[in-house]
Write an enzyme that holds these catalytic residues in place. Structure first.
Site, PDB file in Angstrom:
ATOM      1  N   VAL A   7       0.823  -1.210  -0.078  1.00 54.67           N
ATOM      2  CA  VAL A   7       0.062  -0.206   0.101  1.00 54.67           C
ATOM      3  C   VAL A   7       0.903   1.345   0.112  1.00 54.67           C
ATOM      4  CG1 VAL A   7      -1.715   1.213   1.047  1.00 54.67           C
ATOM      5  CG2 VAL A   7      -1.722  -1.389   1.282  1.00 54.67           C
ATOM      6  N   ILE A  12      -1.946   0.804  -4.751  1.00 47.18           N
ATOM      7  CA  ILE A  12      -2.041  -0.527  -4.040  1.00 47.18           C
ATOM      8  C   ILE A  12      -1.492  -1.483  -5.043  1.00 47.18           C
ATOM      9  CG2 ILE A  12      -3.173  -2.196  -2.637  1.00 47.18           C
ATOM     10  CD1 ILE A  12      -5.078   0.229  -1.769  1.00 47.18           C
ATOM     11  N   ASP A 111       8.257  -0.502   3.492  1.00 52.34           N
ATOM     12  CA  ASP A 111       8.551  -0.671   2.164  1.00 52.34           C
ATOM     13  C   ASP A 111      10.029  -0.613   1.737  1.00 52.34           C
ATOM     14  OD1 ASP A 111       8.894   1.726   3.249  1.00 52.34           O
ATOM     15  OD2 ASP A 111       8.383   2.698   1.230  1.00 52.34           O
TER      16      ASP A 111
END
Length: 488
Positions: A7, A12, A111
């Protein structure tokens, strides 16, 4: 199938794996303020359009860099996973096994962790990886796969949008087609110089930061047909990935990065388990050596380990054996019990009393001598002290409850195991000779032995229970090994 979700601020990205095979990849726009049902619906529809079915997933891995959507995304993953499935959310507290050597490891985003793990799994190290999304994220991996540095820069689309807003004479810039650096006069016409220059400078800097050349991987979330990487940057791409990474942004690589997390975690956890297992073995050996030294001291000091009652030796040497069984487990307790048996053999050979022939085959009284059964009586009951104590403690303290009671019962069980087996072996294998040596009629020997168990064996067991519990409780609390699995 395994669902992986990334996300981001712009999009996404979702991927579905069947084993090691990536089956489906889909993207949907990030909607601020979306609920868990909104996110689950859009993700499911996107995967369905990409060829996915309607069956729920067996598990999900989630990385979310949008704080306002983190909870909703986690709940959406739960909705997409079948009942009983597992859901992993990358974030603080999740051990990925990645060796993070940045200035502030705790501040490394999920991430960036996923990007680093994916790059390390796909290309090894040293290498650099870039995530081309709303922001351009970069990670640099050094020798051994250590994460040496991270960077977050304005994304290409965001930079071009800011350039369009601030430079009135420049036309709208499209990130598509060839984006290599071009002269300024051409830049005014097609507006691609900024993107090309940014792409041209990305790979060399992180690769120089880690000190050696390597691969550069460029997964991203931008809807581009070609990656903004100029010819100068392509020289830093490995041959294996040059076609896919330099020529085209592959959204599938985002899913690959996420998919690499569980195998990578397992590999690092296996390495950590191997090191931890070696340390546990070393610690156990050291503790056994200390307890064996205590047994030797108790055996050597008069009236401390063996208390000569004339007709038999009362003992406290079994207490370290019981402690070893509780702390280190039944196997270690059995080894310590065998060492106790050896000290008993030496004691009854070189410092005998009237009944020493039942413990040593090398000693005799008149025509009565010890034999192989003497070794059995001397060694086997002592070995079983630690085994019985360890098994009793583990059985009673299972689940971490009733530890104090378990210690006391284990100590009594180990002590009485020794007393009953020793006196039972004497009655079976040396009954007449032992009765003659003690001046007792053989017909009354059983009652005499029973009285001996009550007057000597029971006090030994009670003393062992008190001392073993007093020693084991603080040691278990200190070592954090209060569970019955401590000595496995």
């Amino acid at each position: 199938m395994l669902l992986v979700l990334n996300v981001g601020n712009t999009a996404i990205s979702a991927g579905a794996f069947a084993g090691e095979e990536l089956r489906f990849v889909a993207q949907t726009a990030t909607r601020k303020g979306a609920t868990a049902f909104d996110l689950a619906l859009h993700i499911r529809q996107a995967l369905a359009l990409a060829g996915g079915g309607e069956e729920p997933f067996s598990g999900a891995i989630l990385s979310c860099v949008v704080p306002s959507l983190r909870q909703a995304a986690a709940e959406a993953a739960d909705l997409l996973v079948r009942p009983g499935g597992r859901r992993l959310v990358l974030g603080p507290g999740v051990k990925t096994g990645l060796d993070i050597r940045t200035q502030n490891p705790a501040a490394t985003g999920s991430d960036l962790v996923a990007l680093a793990v994916g790059a390390l799994t796909l290309a090894g190290g040293p290498c650099a990886a870039f995530s081309l999304g709303t922001a351009t994220a970069a990670v640099a991996l050094g020798e051994g796969g250590a994460l040496r540095g991270t960077a977050v820069m304005p994304g290409l689309a965001l930079s071009l949008e800011a350039l369009r807003e601030r430079a009135a004479c420049l036309p709208e810039i499209a990130l598509e087609g060839r984006v290599a650096p071009r002269p300024r006069r051409h830049a005014r016409r097609d507006g691609r110089a900024a993107a090309g220059g940014a792409g041209d400078g990305l790979p060399p800097l992180p690769l120089r930061a880690v000190g050696s050349p390597g691969a550069a991987l460029l997964p991203g979330a931008l809807p581009l047909k070609r990656a903004p990487v100029a010819a100068g940057a392509r020289g830093h791409l490995s041959e294996k990935y040059s076609g896919a990474a330099a020529g085209r942004i592959a959204p599938a690589l985002l899913s690959q990065n996420m998919r690499c997390i569980p195998p990578f975690m397992r590999e690092r956890q296996q390495e950590e388990c191997a090191v931890s297992k070696t340390r546990r073995k070393t610690t156990t050996l050291v503790q056994m050596a200390l307890l064996a030294a205590l047994i030797a001291v108790l055996s050597a000091v008069p009236w401390l380990g063996y208390i000569n009652l004339g007709f038999i030796n009362a003992t406290t040497v079994h207490i370290p054996v019981i402690i070893g069984g509780i702390l280190l487990g039944p196997k270690a307790g059995g080894v310590l019990g065998g060492f106790f048996g050896l000290t008993s053999l030496l004691k009854n050979t070189f410092q005998p009393n009237l009944s020493s022939f039942v413990f040593s085959p090398f000693y005799g009284v008149g025509e009565t001598h010890g034999n192989l059964w003497s070794l059995v009586i001397c060694l086997v009951p002592r070995i079983l002290i630690g085994v019985a104590a360890g098994l009793c403690y583990r059985a009673i303290a299972r689940g971490g409850r009733r530890k104090t009671a378990a210690m006391a019962v284990a100590a009594v069980a180990g002590s009485l195991c020794n007393t009953l087996l020793v006196m039972g072996g004497i009655y079976l294998f040396f009954g007449p000779a032992y009765a003659a040596a003690q001046g007792v009629d053989y017909g009354a020997l059983f009652g005499w032995i029973a009285a001996l168990v009550g007057t000597v064996g029971v006090p030994e067991a009670l003393v062992a229970a008190v001392l073993s519990t007093a020693v084991c409780r603080p040691l278990l609390a200190l070592q954090g090994r209060g569970s019955p699995q401590a000595g496995r």
